[in-house]
Design a protein around this motif. Structure first.
Motif: not given
Length: 131
Positions: A49-53
């Protein structure tokens, strides 16, 4: 002789968002944590869930130890290219829509058990009244 650091766009980093290929950005640095997913004490979902930012805030909020910070060096890929554009709006909108759908589902699922309990109470009341 200075070593060259690979520059990675946030777009490229955000494309590595699966259990088979997971990159996380923390404080502008990119880490390939794919091989660490199964070992992560918080579970692989936390990293996915920490991907993309840039997940610096999430990383700091948990209060990782110095050992955890030192481990990051083993997974270092490069740094975010400051001249590259961030994640396109469509990707951010898609993520926001997914989060909203999850919130909507959690609101719906509480109604089923409450309805079952309510119907059971009413039926019990009617049954006991007839006796």
């Amino acid at each position: 002789m200075p070593t060259l650091t690979k520059l990675v766009s946030m777009q490229e980093a955000s494309e590595h968002n699966s259990k088979d290929d997971c990159w996380v950005v923390i404080d502008g640095k990119v880490y390939d944590v794919t091989s660490y997913l199964d070992e992560h004490p918080g579970g692989d979902d936390v990293l996915l869930t920490a991907t993309g930012k840039d997940a610096k805030e999430e990383f700091e909020d948990v209060g990782h130890s110095q050992d955890a910070r030192d481990m990051l060096k083993n997974y270092f890929v490069g740094e975010i290219d400051p001249s590259a554009a961030t994640i396109p709006e469509t990707k951010q909108e898609e993520r926001a829509n997914t989060i909203q759908k999850i919130k909507d589902l959690t609101r719906q699922y509480w109604a089923v058990p409450v309805a079952v309990v309510g119907i059971s109470v009413v039926l019990s009341f009617i049954y006991l009244r007839r006796k």
